[in-house]
Design a protein around this motif. Structure first.
Motif, mmCIF file in Angstrom:
data_model
loop_
_atom_site.group_PDB
_atom_site.id
_atom_site.type_symbol
_atom_site.label_atom_id
_atom_site.label_comp_id
_atom_site.label_asym_id
_atom_site.label_seq_id
_atom_site.Cartn_x
_atom_site.Cartn_y
_atom_site.Cartn_z
ATOM 1 N N LEU A 100 -10.864 5.258 98.921
ATOM 2 C CA LEU A 100 -10.832 4.338 97.790
ATOM 3 C C LEU A 100 -11.138 5.060 96.481
ATOM 4 N N TYR A 101 -12.080 5.969 96.514
ATOM 5 C CA TYR A 101 -12.458 6.672 95.291
ATOM 6 C C TYR A 101 -11.411 7.703 94.852
ATOM 7 N N PHE A 102 -10.404 7.935 95.643
ATOM 8 C CA PHE A 102 -9.311 8.817 95.223
ATOM 9 C C PHE A 102 -8.202 8.060 94.488
ATOM 10 N N THR A 103 -8.308 6.739 94.430
ATOM 11 C CA THR A 103 -7.281 5.974 93.725
ATOM 12 C C THR A 103 -7.479 6.097 92.214
ATOM 13 N N LYS A 104 -6.392 5.918 91.499
ATOM 14 C CA LYS A 104 -6.420 6.007 90.042
ATOM 15 C C LYS A 104 -7.261 4.861 89.472
ATOM 16 N N GLY A 105 -8.081 5.174 88.496
ATOM 17 C CA GLY A 105 -8.853 4.152 87.822
ATOM 18 C C GLY A 105 -10.278 4.010 88.322
ATOM 19 N N TYR A 141 -20.579 9.731 93.165
ATOM 20 C CA TYR A 141 -21.168 10.600 94.184
ATOM 21 C C TYR A 141 -22.446 10.019 94.764
ATOM 22 N N TRP A 142 -23.145 9.208 93.998
ATOM 23 C CA TRP A 142 -24.364 8.584 94.515
ATOM 24 C C TRP A 142 -24.037 7.614 95.648
ATOM 25 N N ILE A 143 -23.077 6.758 95.415
ATOM 26 C CA ILE A 143 -22.706 5.793 96.464
ATOM 27 C C ILE A 143 -22.163 6.528 97.685
ATOM 28 N N LEU A 144 -21.268 7.484 97.459
ATOM 29 C CA LEU A 144 -20.703 8.220 98.590
ATOM 30 C C LEU A 144 -21.769 9.032 99.330
ATOM 31 N N VAL A 188 -24.077 -2.152 108.295
ATOM 32 C CA VAL A 188 -23.664 -1.033 107.433
ATOM 33 C C VAL A 188 -22.183 -1.138 107.101
ATOM 34 N N CYS A 189 -21.354 -1.443 108.073
ATOM 35 C CA CYS A 189 -19.914 -1.568 107.824
ATOM 36 C C CYS A 189 -19.603 -2.756 106.914
ATOM 37 N N MET A 190 -20.361 -3.829 107.037
ATOM 38 C CA MET A 190 -20.180 -4.961 106.127
ATOM 39 C C MET A 190 -20.565 -4.571 104.698
ATOM 40 N N ALA A 191 -21.606 -3.770 104.556
ATOM 41 C CA ALA A 191 -21.998 -3.301 103.224
ATOM 42 C C ALA A 191 -20.896 -2.434 102.620
ATOM 43 N N PHE A 192 -20.285 -1.576 103.428
ATOM 44 C CA PHE A 192 -19.180 -0.745 102.951
ATOM 45 C C PHE A 192 -17.996 -1.617 102.535
ATOM 46 N N LEU A 193 -17.722 -2.665 103.303
ATOM 47 C CA LEU A 193 -16.666 -3.606 102.935
ATOM 48 C C LEU A 193 -17.005 -4.296 101.613
ATOM 49 N N GLY A 194 -18.264 -4.625 101.425
ATOM 50 C CA GLY A 194 -18.701 -5.224 100.175
ATOM 51 C C GLY A 194 -18.477 -4.298 98.985
ATOM 52 N N PHE A 195 -18.777 -3.006 99.157
ATOM 53 C CA PHE A 195 -18.513 -2.029 98.092
ATOM 54 C C PHE A 195 -17.024 -1.950 97.797
ATOM 55 N N TYR A 196 -16.218 -1.973 98.836
ATOM 56 C CA TYR A 196 -14.767 -1.920 98.658
ATOM 57 C C TYR A 196 -14.292 -3.125 97.842
ATOM 58 N N ILE A 197 -14.713 -4.311 98.240
ATOM 59 C CA ILE A 197 -14.281 -5.532 97.552
ATOM 60 C C ILE A 197 -14.735 -5.510 96.092
ATOM 61 N N LYS A 198 -15.963 -5.089 95.857
ATOM 62 C CA LYS A 198 -16.483 -5.013 94.484
ATOM 63 C C LYS A 198 -15.629 -4.081 93.629
#
Length: 166
Positions: free
Chosen positions: A38-43, A48-51, A146-156
Motif C-alpha cells: 500500500l505504501y508503494f502506491t502514488k500519493g 516508516y514508523w507504522i511499517l 493484529v490483522c484487523m488493525a492492519f486492515l484498519g490502517f489500510y482503510i484509513k
C-alpha cells in the motif's frame, strides 16, 4: 499501476485476515506485506514508523503463535509429548477435510501425546489437551486482532487518499 497495487494490497490484507483464523496461511505476515505494498502506491507517503512497529508486532505475534499453545499445554501439566502432539495435531488438523480440524487437531494431538507419555493418566492428558486448546484460541485471537488493525490502517489510508486515485 496504482489500482493494481491497491488491489494487491487489499488481497494480501484480506488473505492475512483469513490466515489469522486458518493456520495454513501466515496471517500477520501477509497483512504486513499488504501494508507495505500500500505504501508503494502514488500519493501515500512512506510511514516508516507504522511499517516498523507493524513489522515488530508481526514478528512478535508469529513467534508467540508457536509458543502460546505449547505453553498452554505445559501450564496445564503437559509434557514434551503433549507439546509435540499439539504441533502434530495442528498440522494433521489442517490437512484433513474435517470441519474445524485445525481447532480439534491440537486438542486431540495433545491428548494423544500425553496418553503416549503416560497411558494410565487420562485425566492429566485431558487437562493438558485443554491447555493446548486454550493456548491455540488465545494465539488465534491475537493474530486476528493484529490483522484487523492492519486492515484498519489500510482503510484509513485509502479514505484519506481517495481523491488522489479516484
Amino acid at each position: 499501476m496504482e489500482y493494481i497495487l491497491l488491489l494487491l494490497s487489499f488481497i494480501l490484507i484480506i488473505s492475512g485476515l483469513i490466515g489469522s483464523l486458518l493456520p495454513v496461511l501466515p496471517g500477520p505476515s501477509l497483512s504486513w506485506i499488504g501494508l507495505l505494498v500500500l505504501y508503494f502506491t502514488k500519493g501515500i507517503e512512506m510511514n516508516y514508523w507504522i511499517l516498523g512497529i507493524a513489522l515488530i508486532l508481526t514478528i512478535l505475534i508469529t513467534i508467540l503463535d508457536f509458543v502460546i499453545p505449547a505453553q498452554g499445554t505445559k501450564r496445564f501439566g503437559g509434557s514434551k509429548y503433549g507439546v509435540w502432539g499439539t504441533n502434530i495435531g495442528l498440522i494433521i488438523g489442517i490437512l484433513f477435510p474435517i470441519p474445524f480440524g485445525f481447532i480439534l487437531g491440537p486438542f486431540v494431538g495433545a491428548f494423544i501425546g500425553e496418553l503416549i507419555y503416560k497411558r494410565d493418566d487420562s485425566k492429566r492428558a485431558l487437562k493438558a489437551a485443554t491447555g493446548s486448546f486454550i493456548g491455540f484460541l488465545a494465539s488465534t485471537f491475537m493474530k486476528f486482532v493484529v490483522c484487523m488493525a492492519f486492515l484498519g490502517f489500510y482503510i484509513k489510508e485509502v479514505i484519506v487518499n481517495w481523491n488522489i486515485w479516484f
